[in-house]
Design a protein around this motif. Structure first.
Motif, mmCIF file in Angstrom:
data_model
loop_
_atom_site.group_PDB
_atom_site.id
_atom_site.type_symbol
_atom_site.label_atom_id
_atom_site.label_comp_id
_atom_site.label_asym_id
_atom_site.label_seq_id
_atom_site.Cartn_x
_atom_site.Cartn_y
_atom_site.Cartn_z
ATOM 1 N N VAL A 177 -3.048 17.225 -20.117
ATOM 2 C CA VAL A 177 -2.642 16.005 -19.415
ATOM 3 C C VAL A 177 -1.314 16.318 -18.735
ATOM 4 C CG1 VAL A 177 -2.003 13.587 -19.679
ATOM 5 C CG2 VAL A 177 -3.792 14.578 -21.126
ATOM 6 N N GLU A 178 -1.275 16.136 -17.437
ATOM 7 C CA GLU A 178 -0.083 16.548 -16.692
ATOM 8 C C GLU A 178 0.552 15.382 -15.969
ATOM 9 O OE1 GLU A 178 -0.647 19.968 -14.124
ATOM 10 O OE2 GLU A 178 -2.439 20.511 -15.249
ATOM 11 N N LYS A 179 1.867 15.497 -15.827
ATOM 12 C CA LYS A 179 2.586 14.570 -14.963
ATOM 13 C C LYS A 179 2.109 14.824 -13.531
ATOM 14 C CE LYS A 179 5.838 13.088 -18.016
ATOM 15 N NZ LYS A 179 4.807 12.351 -18.772
ATOM 16 N N ALA A 180 1.761 13.755 -12.856
ATOM 17 C CA ALA A 180 1.170 13.952 -11.530
ATOM 18 C C ALA A 180 1.930 13.217 -10.431
ATOM 19 C CB ALA A 180 -0.297 13.521 -11.553
ATOM 20 N N SER A 181 3.185 12.889 -10.689
ATOM 21 C CA SER A 181 3.989 12.251 -9.643
ATOM 22 C C SER A 181 3.994 13.144 -8.409
ATOM 23 C CB SER A 181 5.435 12.091 -10.117
ATOM 24 O OG SER A 181 5.481 11.309 -11.280
ATOM 25 N N PHE A 182 3.970 12.522 -7.247
ATOM 26 C CA PHE A 182 4.006 13.345 -6.044
ATOM 27 C C PHE A 182 4.690 12.610 -4.904
ATOM 28 C CE2 PHE A 182 0.223 10.802 -5.457
ATOM 29 C CZ PHE A 182 0.222 10.514 -4.102
ATOM 30 N N VAL A 183 5.232 13.401 -4.017
ATOM 31 C CA VAL A 183 5.759 12.894 -2.755
ATOM 32 C C VAL A 183 5.154 13.778 -1.693
ATOM 33 C CG1 VAL A 183 7.802 12.579 -1.344
ATOM 34 C CG2 VAL A 183 7.910 12.129 -3.796
ATOM 35 N N GLU A 184 4.593 13.176 -0.679
ATOM 36 C CA GLU A 184 3.910 14.005 0.299
ATOM 37 C C GLU A 184 4.268 13.575 1.714
ATOM 38 O OE1 GLU A 184 -0.557 14.413 1.088
ATOM 39 O OE2 GLU A 184 -0.419 12.380 0.338
ATOM 40 N N MET A 185 4.403 14.573 2.568
ATOM 41 C CA MET A 185 4.571 14.307 3.995
ATOM 42 C C MET A 185 3.172 14.054 4.520
ATOM 43 S SD MET A 185 6.529 14.238 6.728
ATOM 44 C CE MET A 185 7.654 15.338 7.531
ATOM 45 N N ASP A 186 2.831 12.783 4.543
ATOM 46 C CA ASP A 186 1.464 12.404 4.836
ATOM 47 C C ASP A 186 1.121 12.652 6.296
ATOM 48 O OD1 ASP A 186 -0.527 10.625 3.129
ATOM 49 O OD2 ASP A 186 -0.745 10.065 5.224
ATOM 50 N N ASN A 187 2.075 12.365 7.145
ATOM 51 C CA ASN A 187 1.744 12.305 8.560
ATOM 52 C C ASN A 187 2.991 12.570 9.385
ATOM 53 O OD1 ASN A 187 0.867 11.112 11.147
ATOM 54 N ND2 ASN A 187 -0.845 10.379 9.905
ATOM 55 N N LEU A 188 2.847 13.438 10.377
ATOM 56 C CA LEU A 188 3.941 13.680 11.317
ATOM 57 C C LEU A 188 3.326 13.720 12.709
ATOM 58 C CD1 LEU A 188 6.941 14.621 11.902
ATOM 59 C CD2 LEU A 188 6.025 16.926 11.847
#
Lengths: 1113, 548
Positions: free
Chosen positions: A1018-1029
């Motif tokens: 079981v892993e921490k799955a927090s994420f921040v993503e550059m969705d769109n540019l």
């Protein structure tokens, strides 16, 4: 073209700025106010009455905003032949106003600090001056913008552009500054500098577009909205490779979670509004397209969308009663215009490749851990073999127009040809839409006809290919002519292990296609009996056919369970000598609605709107399937009669038909007192066939209140434009996901009964434990919100806190047997509570206002949402609890390994398992002995994470610089965990006798034990993503150009991602989808109570680059 | 004045509009929510049962659950896996399933374990079906309906027998209309109910034989007697009171009916075309077309590679296998005297040794395995590195360990029912719930229990042995009785009951440690039932519902 914004802007400005007059153009003969004599006799007169009197006696006109006039002031003034200037001076002192004469206009301003003001500051006179004229156009389509306010800076004096965008204005001095403003556009200030002609172009303002908000059965001014409603306009939509309308909104609205893990072009998106608040039929929001409730979101193409409005809280959604518990998404499609004809083309080309794959051992690493007989000598990267750099293209052509005789239309065709990342997977969708409107009887009658069709053909591929690419032996070749390994004769390397097949073979050999045909029709008549009283009759229907075809050829080894089969079996083309299956599902629903509304002012300051109506909707679902095995030749795949099984009586044949009817009466009252106090109250009484006698009808009331504190408290208007405090209460309902649950019915069971001489006959069995008492699930929601608009609208924000309480949850509960016949019954049991906080802020960091010369602007917006769902005990009465089955890891070998659970009284989303301590010197797992009994067993399992995030956010930034624009969007979810099932099954080198080994940073070469699930997986799955540019360039076209607009842009999706998660996609899994090969999002609803599991059917995560072109003629 | 007039006119318009709206919607059809108008693919229960065939079809609903009898779940799992004859080893990544198979074999099950829950629901579901149909048939009052009622009562009693055997103390519900969650009744009370119901219905049940189509697959008089024999034979376990004579007498009723004979060839009972076999007292009439995928045995037990042996349409699961010590009771000349010859031995490589040539060794699939051509050796490419035999597939009675690394080839497979070419997940062979040779052995045992020197008892046992081609016993002992029942009735869902009666269920064998307490001789009331029905009482030795 009269664009939507300018049209709305014109409407809005006619309402909002009705005190603003275009100036008279006879400046040469204007006299100064100290040359004009006037006799007045004000006796207890209000200020505006005094102005009216003066206007009647002179040629001057007053320009003022009503809010600047103190309604408590009463004037008592008698003058005989005083100069107008003297009269105004008196008024100025009484009413704290200052005046400025500009030709025949007298601009009225409030005096902020009344004390010690010189007389000359109170009255200001400009005469003569310069006439400036010009044309204002929209940068969007170069058409003239009607209704633009052209105001002399620092005054309320000014002019308004006409229908073609032309204006004329008198200015007092050469260095005067003009302010051009229109709702929906960025305000611009221009210095006159002695010019007599000033043409300019306004840029659309993304922050101020949604002044009109679509609510159920009508629209409202944004300022009147008293519930949690969010609007998204096309400018805010996500750009790039869009496969699904839901994708447009991903991350854009606080509280609206839109997820799809991995990059399956045919995979549906999971939509959740404010988490989960129902176990009934609709865990995803109700979609209403142009009034058509329950329409499919993808029956409209992104290019055809004018706006999307989201009803978030219970009071807003209550007008949709039974289906509003998960929120409502209202889609308004673009309409035609009244002038001219415009042709627009939008097209783009997308290149997509895998950004993340499951980390597994390379051939070399595998050799080092596998027994020597598992080395087949090759180096095969299975991900490479099954995936590709895909090229997709999308085209949209629209023609819109109209004429003065009241006809307007918009016709569009949209075609998308999408390649999936997996070989042999694709999506071809043609959407065509015609929106036609005709007005008649002096515009009193409005007829709308909207027709939309969708034709979609997909090669779905096989999701399991990604699983097998991860675990297939990396030393094995793709193809072989060794009969020992060419098990099925198709030339592919295969081995007979559990849950194992050559992923290239499965994609290349087996067909899995889907065709969707959809037709939406909406026709409406609207008649205005008297001003403000509208009557509407609207009929709409949606019919949809989905044909799923599967063919597994004779020489294909891959074996899989196919969903919805009458008997759960696995199929392989090889073992069945070719298996063909066709399944046709149809749905048809029709909706008739009759409603009327009345909108009027009672007295000057009280506006009142009343709505009442009736709604009837019928749903039908029907379909059939046929499947059979035993083909002489694969060429007969489409002729099921060629299947030997059909002749032998062992073919699969099934058909079904079911339906329901929903009837509702609804009413709503809206009050607006002086744009300061707002009230909305609604009631929907709705009935459904799906409930037992006596429980068919439910009432869904809502009430909401709003106060604009900015107006109430007379706050500084340049700082506080709006400060609206709202509170709402609303009740919504939910239907059961199936019909007939209250009825006792019979149908043949799966197995036949051996009845002697009659042979096997059907045994008619009860279909369920009927529950005649089944009733509505109801959700009560309280929402408290604050809408703010500060600094002349540069900072806009909304904050909402909500609290939801769902009662009488409709759930298929495990009931005691006996007394029941079946072990489950659909019951109203238990409650679920949730609450959350959401906010959205938009700020014009730099508006074009300050950088007129460079035309640089920067707008930034952030939204944030958090929620918390607590699942109360599922019980109908005291002492009784219904068990909710846990989610298990699954096959192979982990069928009863619990990994997620629902515990009464706890938050939803609990992940469950042993607690890992270490791997000991023998390579064995060591787990925590929670109950200290010296043994590790299920008693030592406990909560090991939560699948739902603490909060989610989206951050948008838009820049314009001259003709360039740049937009980037960052999205994230923080605080959730995921069960990484790849690791749970395969991160263990002892499995190298069979499978390739998953190797992440958690891989331990010393492990020498069976795979045992624990929090290690079981892993921490927090994420921040550059969705769109997106970077775009708008060409400035000369008026002689045959193009109206021309824009080029480049979009990158998923440029980078920051996460600690080792799996393919850390996206929140709102529901658990176990079925390996069905893209149907409805399946997801089965796993809604156990979020947080990253199953092995996830496609790889794509990264894409899109080059797009927009052209207007 | 003008304004006033407009307002009046407006309000009239508004009234007309809304009244009109109300008129439109208040007509009947606009508020009709009767669900039957949109009911298409199901039949309202009250409108069924119009013809005799419909009634027969409805009664069929009481029997179709029986197709779930022989699966990897339910009755089969609960009676076989905890016994010493069958186990489900965890083979590396396969068959761990949360450890519940291992718990089942080691008698350390949890009250949440799935097999325990589904068997409860399955048996009570059958009972509820019987109750429902009896309530439905009672008002009809015809001869046919009365006959069905008697049959359904007997079927219900047999289901209660299984419940009292598995769970001991269970609720006793006979009224379908009752909606109150029922309370637990003692095992003795349920025993009494079963006995009375069977005795009452027996005279009214058909006295047909195994080949009579009118009752094939259904409960007839001899089925009820067979259930009674089992009830009486285990009466001491259930009530503390021995009923050997009653058991012997009930068995005699069947034997004396003359309807049944021992099949000349033991295997005749298990071949694909075994319908109406002379030993079938109650058969489940499996059919791969009409009862698809039901008789799970091929997938439950065969190795993946066996797909090639039988050209199977599905891949087998490589699960259920026999325990080596149990297999040994067939080949060991001391335990099972008889002609000696080559048999697969107990070594890790499954080499041939000399052992007893019991015809019933066909119950097992052991030794080197071949493709459908019968010549080419099957090869298991995923064979463990520790497997002494390597990739060529040799099924060995020897099992290296129960958990976690059972070899893929380990464990004698259950080959008792004929596997045939092209089979799928379910067999077409019929399965005997009650078989004549069991009746003979039970009568023998009852007689022997009352009189260890009983000659008839020895004769009956030797009758069975002779048919299997092994030597007759000269005398009977407990060990011999239990072992003989094991050899004859292996995998026929009797072993757990027999072991409890013979007192070996709590003993140590192979990877089953001796039980600390005999409370495991009945299963717990499943947690989901305890939670949903507060009137239930948990069996002794097991935790209450809240034991999370």
């Amino acid at each position: 073209m009269c664009s939507y914004y300018s049209f709305i802007g014109l409407l809005a400005q006619l309402v909002l700025y009705n005190c603003l007059f275009a100036s008279d153009l006879s400046a040469q003969e204007v006299k100064s106010i100290d040359e004009v004599y006037v006799s007045v006799d004000f006796n207890n007169a209000k200020i505006d009455e005094a102005f009216h009197t003066i206007e009647a006696k002179t040629n001057y006109r007053f320009a003022y905003e009503r809010k600047d006039l103190d309604s408590k002031v009463r004037l008592n003034l008698e003058s005989r032949n005083s100069t107008l200037k003297d009269v105004l001076l008196e008024i100025s002192k009484e009413a704290s106003l200052k005046f400025r004469q500009i030709n025949y206009d007298i601009d009225v301003q409030k005096i902020k600090r009344a004390e010690n003001i010189e007389d000359k500051e109170r009255i200001d006179v400009y005469q003569g001056g310069i006439t400036v004229s010009g044309n204002v156009t929209s940068s969007e389509d170069n058409s003239g913008i009607p209704g633009v306010n052209v105001v002399l800076k620092g005054t309320t004096t000014g002019s308004v552009t006409d229908m073609d965008g032309n204006y004329v204005i008198e200015v007092p001095e050469e260095n005067s500054v003009l302010v051009f403003s229109s709702i929906g556009f960025v305000t611009q200030e221009i210095e006159v500098n002695g010019r007599s002609t000033i043409d300019l172009t306004l840029n659309p303002d993304v922050t101020e577009l949604s002044e009109i908000v679509v609510v159920g059965y009508g629209t409202q001014d944004k300022k009147e909205i008293t519930s949690a409603v969010a609007s998204v306009t096309p400018e805010e939509f996500n750009k790039g490779n869009i496969t699904d309308v839901a994708q447009l909104l991903q991350g854009k609205v606080a509280g609206l979670s839109i997820t799809r893990a991995g990059g399956d072009p045919n995979g549906g998106y999971n939509i959740r509004l404010r988490g989960l608040s129902t176990l009934g039929a609709n865990t995803q929001p109700l979609v209403v397209i142009d009034g058509q409730a329950g329409a499919d979101l993808n029956s409209v193409d992104p290019n055809d969308i004018e706006s999307i409005d989201i009803l978030k809280d219970g009071s807003a959604a209550a007008i949709y009663g039974t289906r509003g518990s998960a929120g409502v998404i209202l889609v308004t499609t673009k309409a035609g215009s009244k002038r001219g004809t415009n042709i627009d083309y939008n097209g783009y080309l997308t290149i997509e490749s895998a950004a993340r794959t499951t980390p597994t051992m390379s051939a070399e690493e595998f050799r080092s851990v596998a027994p020597s007989n598992r080395d087949f000598g090759e180096n095969t990267d299975w991900y490479d073999e099954i995936s590709r750099t895909s090229v997709s293209h999308t085209h949209n052509l629209s023609i819109s127009g109209g004429n003065e005789s009241g006809t307007s239309f918009r016709a569009s065709a949209n075609y998308r040809d999408l390649q999936g990342l997996a070989i042999n997977s694709d999506l071809h969708r043609l959407n065509a839409r015609l929106n036609l409107q005709q007005r008649a009887f002096n515009d009193k009658l409005k007829i709308d006809l909207n027709i939309a069709t969708t034709n979609e053909n997909s090669d779905l591929g096989w999701n399991e290919a990604f699983k097998y690419a991860a675990i297939f032996n990396p030393t094995a070749p793709v193809k072989t002519d060794d009969p020992v390994y060419d098990l099925a004769g198709g030339g592919y390397f295969e081995e007979n292990f559990v849950d194992y097949a050559n992923p290239v073979a499965m994609l290349e050999q087996n067909d899995n296609t889907r065709e969707i045909k959809r037709m939406n029709f909406m026709g409406a008549l609207e008649y205005e009996f008297i001003p403000g009283l509208l009557g509407t009759i609207r009929y709409s229907q949606q019919s949809e056919t989905t044909l799923r075809s599967i063919y597994m050829p004779k020489d294909a080894y891959y074996s899989t369970a196919i969903d919805d089969n009458p008997v759960s079996r696995t199929f392989s083309g090889f073992t069945t000598s070719g298996y063909s299956r066709k399944k046709n599902d149809e749905s048809f629903n029709q909706l008739l609605e009759i409603f009327g509304s009345y909108d009027t002012d009672i007295a000057d300051v009280l506006n009142f709107k009343l709505l009442g109506g009736y709604s009837w909707q019928e749903f039908e679902y029907f379909g059939f399937l046929a499947g059979g095995s035993g083909f002489l030749t694969d060429l007969s795949a489409d002729d099921l009669n060629a299947a030997a099984a059909v002749r032998a009586g062992s073919a699969d044949v099934d058909s079904y038909k079911n339906g329901s009817i929903l009837i509702a009466f609804f009413g709503r009252l809206n009050l607006n007192y002086d744009n300061t106090f707002f009230l909305s109250a609604s009631l929907r009484r709705e009935g459904s066939t799906q409930f037992g006698e006596g429980n068919k009808w439910g009432n869904f009331p809502a009430v909401s209140l709003g106060i604009d504190l900015a107006r109430l408290g007379n706050l500084n208007a340049t700082t506080f434009n709006t400060l609206k405090l709202r509170a709402s209460y609303g009740v919504t309902g939910a239907l059961p996901p199936q019909s007939y649950l209250s009825l006792s019915t019979l149908a043949p069971g799966e197995s036949s009964f051996y009845a002697g001489d009659l042979g096997y006959i059907n045994a008619y069995e009860p279909q369920r434990n009927p529950n005649p008492d089944l009733k509505w699930e109801t959700k009560t929601e309280i929402d408290i919100g604050l809408d703010i608009s500060l600094f002349e609208g540069r900072l806009n924000g909304t904050i909402d806190y909500y609290n939801r309480n769902t009662e009488d949850l409709i759930y298929e509960a495990t009931v005691p047997v006996p007394p029941n016949l079946n072990n489950t019954t659909w019951l109203n049991v238990g409650t679920m509570k949730s609450n959350g906080l959401e906010f959205t802020f938009n700020y014009d960091v730099f508006s074009a206002l300050e950088f007129t010369s460079s035309n640089f602007s920067w707008n930034t917006g952030i939204n944030f949402s958090t929620y918390n769902i607590e699942f109360e005990a599922l019980n109908a009465e005291e002492g009784v609890t219904f068990d909710i089955p846990p989610a298990n890891l699954g096959t192979p070998g982990q069928e009863q390994t619990q990994i997620a659970r629902v515990i009464p009284g706890e938050d939803l989303g609990i992940l469950w398992g042993l607690t890992f301590v270490e791997i000991d010197e023998d390579g064995k797992y060591v787990f925590e002995d929670l109950n200290d009994d010296g043994a590790i067993d299920t008693e030592d399992e406990g909560p090991v994470g939560n699948g739902l995030p603490s909060f989610e956010f989206g951050w948008t930034n838009s820049f314009t610089f001259g003709n360039f624009d740049l937009n980037f969007f960052i999205r994230g979810a923080i605080g959730h965990d995921l069960v990484n099932t790849y690791r749970a099954f395969y991160e263990n080198a002892t499995l190298a006798t069979t499978y390739n080994v998953v190797k992440t940073k958690y891989y331990d070469p010393n492990l020498n034990d069976a795979q045992i699930f624990s929090d290690l997986h079981v892993e921490k799955a927090s994420f921040v993503e550059m969705d769109n540019l997106t970077v775009g360039y708008n060409f400035q076209l000369p008026s002689s150009s045959s193009f109206r607009t021309l824009r080029l842009y480049l979009t990158a999706q998923n440029l980078f991602m920051i996460t600690d998660y080792t799996g393919v996609d850390p996206e929140v899994r709102y529901a658990d989808v176990q079925a390996p090969d069905d893209p149907d999002p409805k399946l997801a609803e089965r796993g809604i109570l156990t979020p947080g599991i990253d199953r092995r059917n996830t496609w790889v995560l794509p990264r894409s680059f899109t080059l797009g072109l927009n052209v207007g003629f | 004045m003008k304004i006033m007039k407009t307002q009046i006119k407006n309000s009239i318009y508004i009234k007309i509009f809304f009244i009109g709206l109300m008129v439109i919607v208040s007509t009947q059809s606009c508020t009709d929510l009767d669900e039957e108008q949109v009911l298409y693919d199901q039949v309202i229960s009250d409108e069924f049962y119009q013809t005799e065939e419909e009634v027969l079809s409805a009664v069929g609903a009481a029997y179709t659950p029986m197709f779930g009898f022989f699966q990897n779940t339910n009755m089969y799992a609960l009676n076989e896996v905890p016994s010493d004859e069958i186990t489900v080893p965890t083979r590396g990544p396969d068959w761990n399933d949360g450890g519940h198979w291992v718990r089942l074999h080691r008698h350390s099950w949890n009250i949440t374990d799935p097999r325990i829950q589904e068997a409860w629901e399955w048996i009570f579901g059958c009972i509820s079906s019987c109750n429902r149909l009896i309530a439905l048939l009672e008002p009809l009052g015809t001869d046919i309906s009365e006959a069905f009622i008697q049959e359904l009562r007997a079927l219900r009693a047999i289901n209660y027998y299984w419940l009292l055997d598995l769970y001991g103390n269970v609720p006793l519900v006979t009224d379908f209309e009752a909606t109150e969650p029922p309370a637990t009744r003692s095992r003795a009370e349920v025993y009494e109910f079963v006995e009375v119901e069977l005795l009452e219905t027996i005279p009214n049940l058909a006295d047909t034989g195994p080949t009579d189509e009118s009752t094939y697959g259904r409960v007839n008089r001899w089925t009820a007697y067979a259930a009674l024999v089992k009830l009486y034979l285990n009466a001491e376990v259930y009530t503390g009171t021995q009923q050997w004579q009653k058991a012997a007498d009930a068995a005699a009723e069947i034997i004396n009916s003359g309807q049944y004979t021992l099949a000349p060839n033991w295997r005749d009972n298990f071949v694909k075309e075994n319908k109406g076999a002379s030993e079938f007292i109650w058969a489940v009439p499996y059919d791969e077309v009409f009862t698809p995928g039901s008789f799970h045995l091929p997938v439950m037990t065969l190795h993946q590679q066996h797909q090639n042996t039988y050209n199977m349409s599905v891949q087998p699961w490589n699960g259920f296998a026999s325990v080596a010590e149990f297999y040994e009771t067939f080949i060991d000349p001391v335990q099972n005297p008889g002609p000696q010859g080559d048999v697969v031995g107990l070594s890790p490589t499954g080499d041939l040794v000399t052992g007893t040539q019991d015809a019933r060794l066909e119950s097992f699939i052991v030794g080197p395995q071949f493709d459908s051509d019968g010549v080419t050796r099957l090869v298991d490419g995923a064979a463990e590195a520790s497997d002494p035999d390597g990739p060529p597939l040799t099924i060995t009675p020897y099992i290296n360990e129960l958990l976690p690394g059972g070899w893929r080839q380990a464990g004698a497979r259950i080959g008792k029912w004929e596997f045939y070419n092209g089979m799928g997940q379910g067999l077409s062979n019929d399965f005997a719930v009650f078989r004549y040779s069991d009746i003979l052995l039970m009568r023998a045992e009852a007689l022997w229990r009352m009189d260890p020197g009983n000659a008839e008892a020895l004769m009956l046992v030797n009758q069975i042995r002779e048919r299997a081609g092994v030597d007759p016993f000269d005398a009977l002992t407990e060990e011999r009785f239990l072992a003989e029942r094991g050899r004859e009735l292996f995998s026929e869902v009797h072993r757990r009951v027999d072991q409890i009666r013979f007192g070996t269920f709590n003993d140590e064998w192979w990877e089953h440690p001796a039980d600390a307490s005999d409370h495991v001789n009945i299963f717990p009331v499943p947690q989901s039932q305890l939670l949903a029905n507060p009137n239930l009482v948990q069996n002794p030795g097991y935790p209450d519902a809240g034991g999370d």
